[in-house]
Enzyme design. Structure first.
Site, PDB file in Angstrom:
ATOM      1  N   ASP A  16       0.868  -1.151  -0.016  1.00 17.85           N
ATOM      2  CA  ASP A  16      -0.033   0.070  -0.123  1.00 17.85           C
ATOM      3  C   ASP A  16       1.284   1.226   0.053  1.00 17.85           C
ATOM      4  O   ASP A  16       2.079   1.146   0.313  1.00 17.85           O
ATOM      5  CB  ASP A  16      -1.091  -0.059   1.309  1.00 17.85           C
ATOM      6  CG  ASP A  16      -1.775   1.342   1.266  1.00 17.85           C
ATOM      7  OD1 ASP A  16      -2.427   1.552   0.295  1.00 17.85           O
ATOM      8  OD2 ASP A  16      -2.122   1.744   2.188  1.00 17.85           O
ATOM      9  N   SER A  17       0.363   2.582  -0.251  1.00 22.17           N
ATOM     10  CA  SER A  17       1.071   3.727  -0.255  1.00 22.17           C
ATOM     11  C   SER A  17       1.494   3.965   1.066  1.00 22.17           C
ATOM     12  O   SER A  17       2.364   4.679   1.420  1.00 22.17           O
ATOM     13  CB  SER A  17       0.215   4.870  -0.563  1.00 22.17           C
ATOM     14  OG  SER A  17      -1.153   4.940  -0.210  1.00 22.17           O
ATOM     15  N   TYR A  48      -1.003   8.591  -2.721  1.00 27.49           N
ATOM     16  CA  TYR A  48      -0.935   8.300  -4.062  1.00 27.49           C
ATOM     17  C   TYR A  48      -2.233   8.872  -4.736  1.00 27.49           C
ATOM     18  O   TYR A  48      -2.305   9.129  -5.921  1.00 27.49           O
ATOM     19  CB  TYR A  48      -1.106   6.746  -4.229  1.00 27.49           C
ATOM     20  CG  TYR A  48       0.352   6.065  -4.067  1.00 27.49           C
ATOM     21  CD1 TYR A  48       1.488   6.684  -3.640  1.00 27.49           C
ATOM     22  CD2 TYR A  48       0.496   4.704  -4.676  1.00 27.49           C
ATOM     23  CE1 TYR A  48       2.606   5.952  -3.580  1.00 27.49           C
ATOM     24  CE2 TYR A  48       1.733   3.923  -4.570  1.00 27.49           C
ATOM     25  CZ  TYR A  48       2.800   4.664  -4.048  1.00 27.49           C
ATOM     26  OH  TYR A  48       3.950   3.919  -3.866  1.00 27.49           O
ATOM     27  N   GLY A  49      -3.146   9.187  -4.133  1.00 26.51           N
ATOM     28  CA  GLY A  49      -4.342   9.497  -4.344  1.00 26.51           C
ATOM     29  C   GLY A  49      -4.779  10.541  -5.208  1.00 26.51           C
ATOM     30  O   GLY A  49      -5.842  10.709  -6.051  1.00 26.51           O
ATOM     31  N   CYS A  79      -4.298  -1.615  -1.991  1.00 30.28           N
ATOM     32  CA  CYS A  79      -4.528   0.022  -2.305  1.00 30.28           C
ATOM     33  C   CYS A  79      -5.439  -0.048  -3.478  1.00 30.28           C
ATOM     34  O   CYS A  79      -4.880  -0.485  -4.595  1.00 30.28           O
ATOM     35  CB  CYS A  79      -3.225   0.363  -2.510  1.00 30.28           C
ATOM     36  SG  CYS A  79      -3.182   2.310  -2.915  1.00 30.28           S
ATOM     37  N   ASN A  80      -6.659   0.813  -3.411  1.00 30.56           N
ATOM     38  CA  ASN A  80      -7.339   1.037  -4.292  1.00 30.56           C
ATOM     39  C   ASN A  80      -6.687   1.758  -5.592  1.00 30.56           C
ATOM     40  O   ASN A  80      -7.058   1.465  -6.975  1.00 30.56           O
ATOM     41  CB  ASN A  80      -8.755   1.512  -3.625  1.00 30.56           C
ATOM     42  CG  ASN A  80      -9.609   0.692  -3.173  1.00 30.56           C
ATOM     43  OD1 ASN A  80     -10.437   0.087  -3.622  1.00 30.56           O
ATOM     44  ND2 ASN A  80      -9.320   0.646  -1.948  1.00 30.56           N
ATOM     45  N   THR A  81      -5.988   2.662  -4.925  1.00 25.99           N
ATOM     46  CA  THR A  81      -5.554   3.634  -6.230  1.00 25.99           C
ATOM     47  C   THR A  81      -4.650   3.150  -6.901  1.00 25.99           C
ATOM     48  O   THR A  81      -4.573   3.274  -8.408  1.00 25.99           O
ATOM     49  CB  THR A  81      -4.815   4.830  -5.402  1.00 25.99           C
ATOM     50  OG1 THR A  81      -5.485   5.472  -4.420  1.00 25.99           O
ATOM     51  CG2 THR A  81      -4.559   6.152  -6.527  1.00 25.99           C
ATOM     52  N   GLU A 164      -2.493   9.298   7.727  1.00 23.94           N
ATOM     53  CA  GLU A 164      -1.101   9.312   7.845  1.00 23.94           C
ATOM     54  C   GLU A 164      -0.684  10.143   8.776  1.00 23.94           C
ATOM     55  O   GLU A 164       0.414   9.815   9.435  1.00 23.94           O
ATOM     56  CB  GLU A 164      -0.835   9.556   6.417  1.00 23.94           C
ATOM     57  CG  GLU A 164      -0.798   8.373   5.201  1.00 23.94           C
ATOM     58  CD  GLU A 164       0.033   7.270   5.399  1.00 23.94           C
ATOM     59  OE1 GLU A 164       1.142   7.206   5.899  1.00 23.94           O
ATOM     60  OE2 GLU A 164      -0.675   6.176   5.365  1.00 23.94           O
ATOM     61  N   CYS A 198     -11.068   3.003  -0.349  1.00 18.15           N
ATOM     62  CA  CYS A 198      -9.604   3.164  -0.001  1.00 18.15           C
ATOM     63  C   CYS A 198      -9.272   2.575   1.269  1.00 18.15           C
ATOM     64  O   CYS A 198     -10.193   2.658   2.404  1.00 18.15           O
ATOM     65  CB  CYS A 198      -9.403   4.669   0.425  1.00 18.15           C
ATOM     66  SG  CYS A 198      -7.854   4.944   0.864  1.00 18.15           S
ATOM     67  N   THR A 199      -8.287   1.809   1.398  1.00 20.42           N
ATOM     68  CA  THR A 199      -7.889   0.938   2.478  1.00 20.42           C
ATOM     69  C   THR A 199      -7.414   1.554   3.602  1.00 20.42           C
ATOM     70  O   THR A 199      -7.549   1.017   4.849  1.00 20.42           O
ATOM     71  CB  THR A 199      -6.815   0.117   2.090  1.00 20.42           C
ATOM     72  OG1 THR A 199      -5.647   0.741   1.618  1.00 20.42           O
ATOM     73  CG2 THR A 199      -7.069  -0.896   0.903  1.00 20.42           C
ATOM     74  N   HIS A 200      -7.237   2.825   3.517  1.00 24.91           N
ATOM     75  CA  HIS A 200      -7.000   3.860   4.708  1.00 24.91           C
ATOM     76  C   HIS A 200      -8.350   4.120   5.611  1.00 24.91           C
ATOM     77  O   HIS A 200      -8.232   4.275   6.825  1.00 24.91           O
ATOM     78  CB  HIS A 200      -6.385   5.048   4.520  1.00 24.91           C
ATOM     79  CG  HIS A 200      -4.949   5.115   3.948  1.00 24.91           C
ATOM     80  ND1 HIS A 200      -4.542   4.593   2.799  1.00 24.91           N
ATOM     81  CD2 HIS A 200      -4.012   5.686   4.567  1.00 24.91           C
ATOM     82  CE1 HIS A 200      -3.121   4.819   3.105  1.00 24.91           C
ATOM     83  NE2 HIS A 200      -2.864   5.559   4.006  1.00 24.91           N
TER      84      HIS A 200
HETATM   85  N1  DGL Z   1      -4.674   3.249   0.468  1.00 23.23           N
HETATM   86  C1  DGL Z   1      -4.954   3.663  -0.715  1.00 23.23           C
HETATM   87  C2  DGL Z   1      -6.289   3.343  -1.248  1.00 23.23           C
HETATM   88  O1  DGL Z   1      -6.959   2.387  -1.122  1.00 23.23           O
HETATM   89  C3  DGL Z   1      -4.175   4.933  -1.217  1.00 23.23           C
HETATM   90  C4  DGL Z   1      -4.427   6.204  -0.367  1.00 23.23           C
HETATM   91  C5  DGL Z   1      -3.490   7.200  -0.936  1.00 23.23           C
HETATM   92  O2  DGL Z   1      -2.125   6.877  -0.919  1.00 23.23           O
HETATM   93  O3  DGL Z   1      -3.975   8.174  -1.449  1.00 23.23           O
HETATM   94  O4  DGL Z   1      -6.507   4.130  -2.281  1.00 23.23           O
END
Ligand code: DGL
Length: 280
Positions: A16-17, A48-49, A79-81, A164, A198-200
């Site tokens: 993941d990011s 990353y988003g 990570c979805n992104t 974060e 988003c996994t966050h």
């Molecule tokens: N956790 C990530 C996701 O599922 C990315 C979050 C990010 O870095 O913006 O999209």
């Protein structure tokens, strides 16, 4: 150029990011505790988003190559992104050169597969990063399986920084949690199911639940991805045979070890050892 990679079985890579993939890893370890894992968070370059397709693809490609070098034969983009912007390109452009026998899987498909059984109104919402929303990956994937479902998305650019920066439970978080939920729901008053794409975001769940109206089901991905991985390994014994099974997990970050360890240990409720790695 082909990397020289070990053919010996190795851990499953989870990428993941930042910290978000830990929400997926912990569910995967609940369902598949016997496997070994390497978690890699690119915390130094998160989020990353808000980044372009080219940058997310390049960063994700670097992470996947590193996990392959570290012995993984199977990598989950938790990570979805990265799943939205890099998974397909890596599968098509890079895997054939690196090693066609290795596998990279994402988190969007396993989530989408379950959604048809969850919504009754057939109106769903997706909360995700700007990159995931703009990619249209959720509506595209959902309509392949369930053409009748109406999908609306809302980008939540400030949610990942809240996580974060350890602000997930702070008073300041409330304003932006409520704002993005209301903006999504104002687009379609028949939404009965909201995907946290988003996994966050599961790390914000206490506050998300506070602002999500009763009667709307909030879907976090961890369990769905974990069950899908279990099923995948059963259907692919040749990949399963390349995954070591001693129940260990190694944590790696591109940030300072102490910083990752402090935040991740708080989330995982245990002290973890962390290794710094560089991606290039
Ligand atoms: N956790 C990530 C996701 O599922 C990315 C979050 C990010 O870095 O913006 O999209």
């Amino acid at each position: 150029m082909r990397q020289t990679l070990s053919t010996a079985p190795g851990p499953i890579g989870v990428f993941d990011s930042g910290y978000g993939g830990l929400t997926i890893l912990s569910k995967i370890r609940e369902v598949l505790p016997q496997y070994d894992y390497i978690y890699l968070g690119d915390n130094a370059r998160t989020p990353y988003g808000t980044r372009s397709f080219e940058v997310v693809y390049e960063f994700t490609r670097q992470a996947v190559s590193k996990l392959f070098e570290m012995g993984c034969h199977l990598v989950i983009l938790a990570c979805n992104t990265a799943s939205a912007k890099a998974l397909r390109s890596i599968q098509i452009n890079n895997l054939p050169q690196i090693d066609p026998q290795r596998r990279v899987l994402g988190v969007i498909r396993p989530t989408v597969e379950c959604i048809g059984n969850i919504t009754h109104s057939r109106h769903i919402g997706v909360l995700a990063t700007v990159g995931t929303i703009k990619s249209e990956s959720y509506p595209l994937e959902i309509h392949k399986l369930f053409p009748d479902i109406i999908v609306n998305g809302e980008a939540c650019p400030l949610w990942v920084p809240l996580v974060e920066n350890n602000e997930a439970n702070s008073d300041g978080a409330d304003y932006f949690i409520e704002k993005y939920i209301n903006e999504l729901l104002s687009k379609d008053n028949q939404i009965d199911t909201v995907i946290l794409g988003c996994t966050h975001y599961p790390l914000l769940l206490p506050k998300i639940k506070q602002y999500m109206p009763a009667g709307i089901t909030t879907v976090a991905q961890g369990e769905l991805v974990a069950n899908s991985l279990k099923d995948y390994l059963l259907r692919h014994p040749e990949i399963d045979a390349k995954c070591t099974k001693k129940g260990n997990c190694t944590y790696c970050t591109t940030e300072a070890e102490a910083k990752f360890s402090e935040s991740a240990s708080a989330f995982l409720n245990k002290i973890i050892d962390v290794q710094h790695i560089a991606l290039e």
